[in-house]
Scaffold this motif. Sequence first.
Motif, PDB file in Angstrom:
ATOM      1  N   PHE A   1       0.815  -1.214   0.000  1.00 37.16           N
ATOM      2  CA  PHE A   1       0.000   0.000   0.000  1.00 37.16           C
ATOM      3  C   PHE A   1       0.847   1.261   0.000  1.00 37.16           C
ATOM      4  CE2 PHE A   1      -3.085  -3.178   1.184  1.00 37.16           C
ATOM      5  CZ  PHE A   1      -4.208  -2.764   0.487  1.00 37.16           C
ATOM      6  N   GLY A   2       2.108   1.146   0.386  1.00 32.03           N
ATOM      7  CA  GLY A   2       3.007   2.276   0.231  1.00 32.03           C
ATOM      8  C   GLY A   2       3.195   2.646  -1.224  1.00 32.03           C
TER       9      GLY A   2
ATOM     10  N   TYR B   1      -9.815   4.332   7.444  1.00 31.51           N
ATOM     11  CA  TYR B   1     -10.663   3.252   6.940  1.00 31.51           C
ATOM     12  C   TYR B   1      -9.845   2.176   6.247  1.00 31.51           C
ATOM     13  CZ  TYR B   1     -13.187   0.519   3.643  1.00 31.51           C
ATOM     14  OH  TYR B   1     -13.619  -0.549   2.916  1.00 31.51           O
ATOM     15  N   VAL B   2      -9.020   2.572   5.276  1.00 31.31           N
ATOM     16  CA  VAL B   2      -8.238   1.574   4.544  1.00 31.31           C
ATOM     17  C   VAL B   2      -7.304   0.840   5.505  1.00 31.31           C
ATOM     18  CG1 VAL B   2      -6.560   1.205   2.698  1.00 31.31           C
ATOM     19  CG2 VAL B   2      -8.393   2.865   2.393  1.00 31.31           C
ATOM     20  N   GLY B   3      -6.716   1.591   6.440  1.00 31.30           N
ATOM     21  CA  GLY B   3      -5.833   0.963   7.419  1.00 31.30           C
ATOM     22  C   GLY B   3      -6.544  -0.082   8.257  1.00 31.30           C
TER      23      GLY B   3
ATOM     24  N   ALA C   1      -5.851  -4.029   7.921  1.00 31.85           N
ATOM     25  CA  ALA C   1      -5.269  -4.631   9.126  1.00 31.85           C
ATOM     26  C   ALA C   1      -6.089  -5.829   9.590  1.00 31.85           C
ATOM     27  CB  ALA C   1      -5.160  -3.587  10.238  1.00 31.85           C
ATOM     28  N   ILE C   2      -7.401  -5.677   9.624  1.00 26.20           N
ATOM     29  CA  ILE C   2      -8.249  -6.790  10.056  1.00 26.20           C
ATOM     30  C   ILE C   2      -8.094  -7.972   9.094  1.00 26.20           C
ATOM     31  CG2 ILE C   2     -10.638  -7.551  10.367  1.00 26.20           C
ATOM     32  CD1 ILE C   2     -11.256  -4.708  11.367  1.00 26.20           C
TER      33      ILE C   2
ATOM     34  N   ILE D   1      -4.691   6.237   0.802  1.00 30.23           N
ATOM     35  CA  ILE D   1      -4.773   4.772   0.858  1.00 30.23           C
ATOM     36  C   ILE D   1      -3.525   4.200   1.525  1.00 30.23           C
ATOM     37  CG2 ILE D   1      -4.842   2.695  -0.607  1.00 30.23           C
ATOM     38  CD1 ILE D   1      -6.640   4.180  -2.530  1.00 30.23           C
ATOM     39  N   VAL D   2      -2.494   5.027   1.680  1.00 28.30           N
ATOM     40  CA  VAL D   2      -1.277   4.591   2.368  1.00 28.30           C
ATOM     41  C   VAL D   2      -1.578   4.138   3.798  1.00 28.30           C
ATOM     42  CG1 VAL D   2      -0.604   6.840   3.327  1.00 28.30           C
ATOM     43  CG2 VAL D   2       1.172   5.195   2.671  1.00 28.30           C
ATOM     44  N   GLY D   3      -2.763   4.453   4.305  1.00 25.30           N
ATOM     45  CA  GLY D   3      -3.171   3.916   5.606  1.00 25.30           C
ATOM     46  C   GLY D   3      -3.119   2.401   5.625  1.00 25.30           C
ATOM     47  N   GLY D   4      -3.333   1.776   4.471  1.00 22.76           N
ATOM     48  CA  GLY D   4      -3.224   0.319   4.371  1.00 22.76           C
ATOM     49  C   GLY D   4      -1.807  -0.172   4.566  1.00 22.76           C
ATOM     50  N   ALA D   5      -0.824   0.729   4.458  1.00 19.13           N
ATOM     51  CA  ALA D   5       0.571   0.374   4.743  1.00 19.13           C
ATOM     52  C   ALA D   5       0.917   0.605   6.205  1.00 19.13           C
ATOM     53  CB  ALA D   5       1.508   1.197   3.849  1.00 19.13           C
ATOM     54  N   VAL D   6       0.457   1.726   6.737  1.00 21.33           N
ATOM     55  CA  VAL D   6       0.908   2.164   8.070  1.00 21.33           C
ATOM     56  C   VAL D   6       0.168   1.448   9.200  1.00 21.33           C
ATOM     57  CG1 VAL D   6       1.146   4.155   9.594  1.00 21.33           C
ATOM     58  CG2 VAL D   6       1.579   4.403   7.134  1.00 21.33           C
ATOM     59  N   ILE D   7      -1.167   1.409   9.135  1.00 18.46           N
ATOM     60  CA  ILE D   7      -1.950   0.851  10.247  1.00 18.46           C
ATOM     61  C   ILE D   7      -1.641  -0.628  10.485  1.00 18.46           C
ATOM     62  CG2 ILE D   7      -4.277   0.409  11.117  1.00 18.46           C
ATOM     63  CD1 ILE D   7      -3.492   3.340  11.198  1.00 18.46           C
TER      64      ILE D   7
END
Length: 438
Positions: free
Chosen positions: A72-73, A265-267, A271-272, A387-393
Motif C-alpha cells: 500500500f506504500g 478506513y483503509v488501514g 489490518a483486520i 490509501i497509504v493507511g493500508g501500509a501504516v496501520i
Amino acid sequence: MAFASAPTPSSAAHAGADGGRFTDYPAAMASCTVIFFMWGFLTSLNDVLIPHLKALFTLDYTQAMLVQFVFFGAYFLMSLPAGKLVERIGFKFGMVVGLLVAGVGAAMFWPAARWQNYDLFLAAFFVLATGITVLQVAANPYVGLLGPERTASSRLTLAQTLNSLGTTLGPKLGGMVILGTILGADQISKLSDTQLAAYHVQQAQLVQVPYLVLAALLVLLALFVWWVRLPSRLGNVVAADRDHSLWDALRVPHVAYAVVAIFCYVGAEVAIGSFLISYLSQPEIGNISEAHAADYVAYYWGGAMLGRFIGTFLLARFDPRKLLALFAAIAGMLVLASMLSYHGLAMYSIVAVGLFNSIMFPTIFALGIERLGPLTDKASSLLVMAIVGGAVIPYIQGALADHLGIHHAFVLPLLCYAYIIFYGRSGSKIRDVTANQG
C-alpha cells in the motif's frame, strides 16, 4: 485522478435519445470487468501470503506486516506518477502498461520463492502494487466513459462488484493452494535440519506456480487489451488545473478530515483482513487450521460485497453522513466485542466487520470532494494517496501484536472506526469552501 474528462460529441448528441444504453463498447467493458476482478483477487491474496511468509521466514508480526506496508506504500508513492503516465498515453495503453507491470511483479515471486529471500518478496509486492496503481488510475475513469453519462454509475457498480468478487475468491482459492500444509511452531521445532530444509523448499514451491500462472494471465490480458480495437481516449482528456495546489485542497477542512478518514478506513480494513488467519487460528479464538481460517477471510471480503448492494439501497434513502457514522459505530462495536470475548463470538464478530466496511470508502470519498469546484481534482489525488493507511496501520498493529498479543492489538482498528464516527457526524460538514479556493 490527475485529469478530467468531457463527454464525446456523439454521446452528448444522442444522450437524450439513447441515454439508457449500458455501454457503447462491449469489448472494452468486458475487458475492464476482468481487470477489476484481477486486481481485487491479487490484493486479497496478500491476506493469505502474510501467514505463509510469516511461517516460512519465522517472522514476528511486525516483520510480516511489511507486506502490506510495501504494497500500500506503492499507492502513495506511485499514484501521482501513474496519473501523469495515463494522461500522456491514454486510458487503454495505461491499462496495458499497468497489466504488464503487475505481471512482472507476479513473476518476481518465482525467484523470490526459489531463493527464499524475503526482501525479494517485498520488492515483488511493490512492483505488483505499482501495476495495480496504474490500473486504478486508468480503469476507473475509463469505465465511466464507456457509454452514456446516465449509466456511468451502473457500469462502475458492475466493475466494483467484480472487484469485490475477486477479493472474496482470492483468500478462498489461495488458502486451498498455499496454506494447506503449513506446520505450527511446535511441529517445526521437532524437524531435523534436513527435514526443515525440505519443508522450506516445499512451502516456497506452493507460491511459485500460482503466481507464475497469474503473471501469465496478466500478460495475456495486456495483450488482449492492446490487440482489441478499444478506444484509447474517450472524450477530451485535459491537464489538471494548475492554478491550485494539493495544499490548497488540504486547507479545506472537510477535505483534510476526509484524508484522515480514508487513511483510517483503509488501514483498519486491511489490518483486520491481514490478521484474520493468524487470529482465527489461535486456540482461544477459532482453534482452526490456517487453511480453514482463509475461508473466513473470504467471508470477510464477501460481506463487503454484500454490504455494497445493501448500502446502495440505503444511501439513496438516508443521510450518507449519518449512515456512515452508524456503520462505523457498528463496526467498532463488533471489533470491541471480539476483543472482549473468545471462541465463537470473537470469531464471528470480527468477520462481520466486513459487512459494515462496505459503504465507507465511497461515502468518505464522495463527501470529501463535495462542492469543491476547481479543487476537486487535487482533493481526489489526496484521497487516493491516503490509501497509504493500508501500509501504516497494519504495520503498527503488527508491532502492537508483538508486544500486547494479537487479541488486544485490534484496539488500533477500533480507534480508526471511532475517528470515522467523528468524520460522519462532524468532520464531513461543509465549511466555507470558497474562502480556501483563492
